[in-house]
Write a protein that holds these residues in place. Structure first.
Motif, PDB file in Angstrom:
ATOM      1  N   TYR A   7       3.502   6.904  -9.648  1.00 22.95           N
ATOM      2  CA  TYR A   7       2.606   7.495  -9.085  1.00 22.95           C
ATOM      3  C   TYR A   7       1.719   6.865  -8.446  1.00 22.95           C
ATOM      4  O   TYR A   7       1.300   5.818  -8.933  1.00 22.95           O
ATOM      5  CB  TYR A   7       1.744   8.575  -9.861  1.00 22.95           C
ATOM      6  N   CYS A   8       1.201   7.391  -7.273  1.00 19.69           N
ATOM      7  CA  CYS A   8      -0.005   6.637  -6.394  1.00 19.69           C
ATOM      8  C   CYS A   8      -1.157   6.797  -7.416  1.00 19.69           C
ATOM      9  O   CYS A   8      -1.607   8.219  -7.535  1.00 19.69           O
ATOM     10  CB  CYS A   8       0.005   7.091  -5.134  1.00 19.69           C
ATOM     11  N   SER A   9      -1.909   5.668  -7.660  1.00 17.65           N
ATOM     12  CA  SER A   9      -2.972   5.894  -8.298  1.00 17.65           C
ATOM     13  C   SER A   9      -4.430   6.777  -7.459  1.00 17.65           C
ATOM     14  O   SER A   9      -5.490   7.123  -7.895  1.00 17.65           O
ATOM     15  CB  SER A   9      -3.681   4.658  -8.711  1.00 17.65           C
ATOM     16  N   HIS A  10      -4.378   6.915  -6.179  1.00 19.94           N
ATOM     17  CA  HIS A  10      -5.200   7.419  -5.385  1.00 19.94           C
ATOM     18  C   HIS A  10      -4.962   8.870  -4.905  1.00 19.94           C
ATOM     19  O   HIS A  10      -5.647   9.686  -5.323  1.00 19.94           O
ATOM     20  CB  HIS A  10      -5.387   6.635  -4.154  1.00 19.94           C
ATOM     21  N   CYS A  11      -3.622   9.254  -4.458  1.00 18.59           N
ATOM     22  CA  CYS A  11      -3.282  10.580  -4.037  1.00 18.59           C
ATOM     23  C   CYS A  11      -2.232  11.052  -4.951  1.00 18.59           C
ATOM     24  O   CYS A  11      -2.063  12.192  -4.660  1.00 18.59           O
ATOM     25  CB  CYS A  11      -2.801  10.415  -2.572  1.00 18.59           C
ATOM     26  N   ASN A  12      -1.817  10.329  -6.102  1.00 24.53           N
ATOM     27  CA  ASN A  12      -0.844  11.064  -6.836  1.00 24.53           C
ATOM     28  C   ASN A  12       0.487  11.087  -6.270  1.00 24.53           C
ATOM     29  O   ASN A  12       1.269  12.029  -6.836  1.00 24.53           O
ATOM     30  CB  ASN A  12      -1.302  12.234  -7.663  1.00 24.53           C
ATOM     31  N   GLU A  41       0.926  -1.259  -0.015  1.00 24.62           N
ATOM     32  CA  GLU A  41       0.081   0.142   0.083  1.00 24.62           C
ATOM     33  C   GLU A  41       0.887   1.192  -0.058  1.00 24.62           C
ATOM     34  O   GLU A  41       2.046   1.016   0.510  1.00 24.62           O
ATOM     35  CB  GLU A  41      -1.031  -0.096   1.251  1.00 24.62           C
ATOM     36  N   CYS A  42       0.172   2.409  -0.700  1.00 28.54           N
ATOM     37  CA  CYS A  42       0.883   3.592  -0.387  1.00 28.54           C
ATOM     38  C   CYS A  42       1.262   4.076   0.797  1.00 28.54           C
ATOM     39  O   CYS A  42       0.641   4.085   1.561  1.00 28.54           O
ATOM     40  CB  CYS A  42      -0.096   4.670  -1.092  1.00 28.54           C
ATOM     41  N   PRO A  43       2.684   4.567   1.011  1.00 27.37           N
ATOM     42  CA  PRO A  43       2.841   5.142   2.450  1.00 27.37           C
ATOM     43  C   PRO A  43       2.136   6.471   3.042  1.00 27.37           C
ATOM     44  O   PRO A  43       2.164   6.635   4.194  1.00 27.37           O
ATOM     45  CB  PRO A  43       4.276   5.382   2.257  1.00 27.37           C
ATOM     46  N   ILE A  44       1.356   6.964   2.086  1.00 22.21           N
ATOM     47  CA  ILE A  44       0.975   8.338   2.225  1.00 22.21           C
ATOM     48  C   ILE A  44      -0.556   8.035   2.572  1.00 22.21           C
ATOM     49  O   ILE A  44      -1.205   8.471   3.595  1.00 22.21           O
ATOM     50  CB  ILE A  44       1.012   9.382   1.190  1.00 22.21           C
ATOM     51  N   CYS A  45      -1.416   7.367   1.497  1.00 24.20           N
ATOM     52  CA  CYS A  45      -2.652   7.355   1.790  1.00 24.20           C
ATOM     53  C   CYS A  45      -3.267   6.019   2.350  1.00 24.20           C
ATOM     54  O   CYS A  45      -4.262   5.911   2.486  1.00 24.20           O
ATOM     55  CB  CYS A  45      -3.555   7.631   0.445  1.00 24.20           C
ATOM     56  N   HIS A  46      -2.338   4.885   2.024  1.00 24.07           N
ATOM     57  CA  HIS A  46      -2.500   3.574   2.331  1.00 24.07           C
ATOM     58  C   HIS A  46      -3.927   2.870   1.399  1.00 24.07           C
ATOM     59  O   HIS A  46      -4.302   2.185   1.738  1.00 24.07           O
ATOM     60  CB  HIS A  46      -2.722   3.534   3.884  1.00 24.07           C
TER      61      HIS A  46
HETATM   62 ZN   LIG Z   1      -1.305   7.332  -2.172  1.00 16.75          ZN
END
Ligand SMILES: [Zn+2]
Length: 85
Positions: free
Chosen positions: A39-44, A12-17
């Motif tokens: 890039y993260c698909s959720h928070c970019n 999972e993304c370390p920022i938005c999970h």
């Molecule tokens: Zn993210």
């Protein structure tokens, strides 16, 4: 309640999970290195290594190389004669 280790192991993304770091669904059962999303698909959030990521390894490698050279020189003193010109 989830821990950082759970997020790391579940890719999972370390920022938005919510977004995924790697493109492969299961990064433990792949051959070779897993491909990383840019890039993260959720928070970019942009996934990249921070500047200076390898500097510590370079300093350690330089110290070990110098120590190996000095040790090789000291050992070689017993097996070779000095050449006087
Ligand atoms: Zn993210």
């Amino acid at each position: 309640m989830s821990s950082a280790l759970t997020h790391i192991l579940s890719n999972e993304c370390p920022i938005c999970h919510k977004g995924k770091v790697f493109t492969d669904k299961n990064i433990f059962l792949t051959f070779g290195l897993p491909k990383m999303n840019e890039y993260c698909s959720h928070c970019n959030y942009k996934f990249q290594k921070e500047p200076g990521y390898f500097f510590g390894a370079m300093y350690v490698n330089y110290g070990l190389t110098v120590a190996q050279g000095i040790a090789t020189y000291c050992i070689a003193q017993f097996f070779f004669e000095k050449i006087s010109i």
